[in-house]
Design a protein around this motif. Structure first.
Motif: not given
Length: 654
Positions: A78-101
């Motif tokens: 029941x506060x007027x405001x709350x804050x979250x601070x989150x830092x994250x990192x990771x490896x993204x999947x490789x781009x696959x140009x063979x995929x269709x829409x």
């Protein structure tokens, strides 16, 4: 079905650094919630949380095992405001140009590579509060030679040998955040809105398509002028056309993300681009309430794709309406759903309902209200509901208020019911009277009865006249007094009603063999190479594993797809006493595709190729031609196509 979105006064302030070569991402997010209630935060499973704080206290990483989503459940405060601070990192999947829409649509994965990075909102690439709209600020850092963006207003931008930096702000409540990056060349122009405010227009194009920038920017200006005059002022300060290394076609607030090969297609500027620009009003400017159905795709299809056909000619518009009802006729029991259940396109059947039937809904609504009242309703909806979650019911109230009509029967029958009415002329009688003729027309519709305004066209020696008959019962007799002797009566020849086409009324098209789950496939060749190519082709056409019927089996009454080499197909047609290939495509190109209507069964589709390479060449292009009755290909190129004529329900007056 997406959860209903709420606006809980949420703000994101995100800094994200992406290295497309190594496919790494590192981010920092400050999330502010004003007047909070019970909340849930979420981040994708592929990321490592390196810092998580809640009002300066520890929050924990939100999971116990590395393959789990990060989920933080925050109890009521029941506060007027709350804050979250989150830092994250990771490896993204490789781009696959063979995929269709379709594969990209069904695979919301954050991907990266030198030729492009795409982090769709559905991939949970950033910490988010579930089920809430949010305003945001995002800063993007990329290596030199790369540029990136998100939906919103570009606030700062710089480039040096050390890299590229851009910050964006989206000051309206948004449904989510998609991020795009690539080796872009940026072109910019300034356009004046209807109220003389500047709109920054940009293309973020790969080097190989920068020659298209001017044409795309000119087309965007044309669409902005059209929709501002029709609906109201464009709601944002910019619009960008962004190229993708994969064949995507997405619309987000302030931008559209289109595949390089898609951008090169000459018709895209006159079709798909306008559709995506219009989504800045419907979908990204007024948000659909997914819990009661997504109306925005139907309204956008009606005011974009269909409007362009109306501007072209009445024949082109009629052809599109025929396509809608013909596609619907190809659906089988279980593939249909009420419009209130449609949320987003997942396959061909859902598009037929959520885009086509919904577009026809708005076409019929315009017919009922008249052009001027319908336009005032559109403008009223934009004025009242801008940046608000809006249901079908709220659309109904706006159109009722502006028209002064009770639209409950119209909305409920078209939104809540599956199927469509089947309407027939049951009987026609004509009696000569002193002042001319008295024509009696008996109309019949499938039950339970719809409330319908049925157009019938009466032909006489002077020409034709259209009469609108209010059909509210399963069978009704209408009496018309005419001066000239009627020669014939035709039922809705202009297709102004969404309805089940009568047997023989609809021309057979390829789509019936594509969307019908009962479709049987007959492979005529015994050669393993040909059969393998044919099976790949059928799977692409149908989006599922094909049902292969043995050559020895009798022909099914279900839709049937026959595939073989030219000599095999000709022999099979003769053996089954079926007509030879149509004159329109006979001996043309390297492959021919056509459909045949059958009296007591669903339609037949035939694919004939001169050799294995000609058959393989159909795999990519053929799925895009489902609305055709016949086609001829030279390699991958279509050299002939067409739709057989519709057989209008007509009764000759005795």
């Amino acid at each position: 079905m997406p959860a209903p979105m709420k606006f809980n006064d949420v703000e994101y302030d995100i800094t994200v650094k992406i290295d497309p070569v190594n496919r790494t991402i590192a981010g920092k997010s400050l999330i502010t919630v004003h007047n909070p209630r019970e909340l849930q935060l979420m981040l994708g499973a592929g990321y490592e949380v390196t810092q998580a704080e809640f009002n300066d206290g520890p929050l924990g990483i939100g999971r116990e095992q590395t393959n789990q989503m990060h989920i933080w459940n925050i109890p009521v405060h029941f506060r007027n405001k709350i804050q979250f601070l989150i830092q994250w990192k990771g490896t993204l999947a490789a781009l696959d140009t063979s995929l269709d829409h379709q594969q990209t649509l069904g695979r919301p994965v954050a991907v990266s590579g030198e030729s492009g990075s795409f982090l769709p909102d559905g991939s949970n690439w950033y910490p988010r509060i579930v089920g809430h709209l949010a305003r945001y600020k995002i800063s993007i850092e990329l290596p030199s030679g790369q540029k990136g963006l998100v939906a919103g207003q570009l606030m700062k931008e710089s480039e040096s040998e050390q890299g590229y930096y851009a910050s964006f702000e989206f000051s309206h409540p948004a449904e989510g955040i998609d991020l795009m990056a690539g080796p872009y060349v940026i072109e910019t122009q300034t356009h004046q809105s209807i109220n003389h405010k500047p709109i920054q227009l940009r293309t973020y194009f790969h080097p190989q398509v920068t020659n298209l920038s001017k044409d795309y920017l000119d087309a965007v200006k044309r669409y902005l002028n059209l929709y501002e005059s029709w609906i109201g002022e464009y709601p944002y300060t910019e619009f960008s056309v962004v190229s993708s290394p994969t064949p995507t076609g997405f619309g987000m607030p302030t931008l559209t993300y289109l595949g390089i090969d898609v951008l090169r297609l000459p018709f895209i500027r006159d079709t798909s681009l306008g559709h995506e620009v219009l989504h800045n009003w419907w979908g990204n400017g007024v948000y659909p309430d997914y819990s009661s159905g997504n109306w925005s795709e139907g309204l956008t299809t009606f005011m974009a794709d269909y409007t362009y056909k109306e501007q072209e000619s009445s024949e082109a518009a009629h052809e599109m309406r025929l396509g809608w009802v013909r596609d619907f006729a190809a659906l089988q029991p279980g593939q249909d759903a009420p419009l209130t259940a449609f949320t987003s396109r997942t396959h061909g059947a859902s598009k037929i309902v959520g885009y086509n039937k919904a577009a026809m809904f708005f076409f019929m609504l315009r017919d009922q209200l008249g052009d001027m009242v319908f336009q005032r309703g559109i403008q009223g909806m934009w004025k009242v509901q801008r940046f608000r979650i809006t249901s079908w019911q709220e659309l109904q109230k706006i159109f009722e208020m502006i028209s002064g009509q009770n639209l409950q029967p119209f909305f409920s029958q078209w939104l809540e019911r599956t199927g469509a009415p089947a309407i027939t002329i049951n009987e026609v009688k004509n009696i000569a009277i002193d002042s001319g003729y008295e024509l009696s027309i008996t109309l019949k519709q499938s039950g339970p009865a719809y409330q319908l305004r049925v157009p019938v066209v009466i032909e006489n020696s002077q020409g034709t006249t259209t009469h609108i008959l209010d059909l509210h019962q399963e069978q009704q007799i209408f009496t018309l007094k005419l001066t000239d002797k009627p020669l014939s009566v035709s039922l809705d020849p202009d297709l102004r009603l969404f309805r089940q086409l009568a047997p023989g009324e609809a021309p057979p098209i390829l789509r019936e063999a594509m969307v019908n789950a009962a479709t049987q496939t007959v492979l005529l060749s015994a050669k393993a190479e040909i059969r393998k190519i044919a099976e790949i082709l059928v799977e692409k056409l149908q989006g599922r594993k094909p049902q292969i019927a043995a050559l020895s089996e009798p022909l099914s009454t279900a839709p049937t797809l026959v595939i073989g080499l030219k000599s095999e197909v000709d022999a099979w047609l003769a053996a089954n006493q079926l007509p030879a290939r149509p004159d329109e495509i006979n001996n043309k190109g390297t492959a021919q595709v056509w459909t045949l209507a059958r009296d007591e069964a669903s339609s037949l589709a035939v694919i004939s190729a001169q050799d294995a390479a000609s058959l393989e060449a159909l795999i990519r292009p053929l799925p895009h031609y489902g609305r055709q009755s016949f086609l001829a290909f030279d390699g991958r190129q279509v050299i002939e196509k067409g739709v057989l004529p519709m057989q209008v329900q007509t009764v000759v007056v005795e």
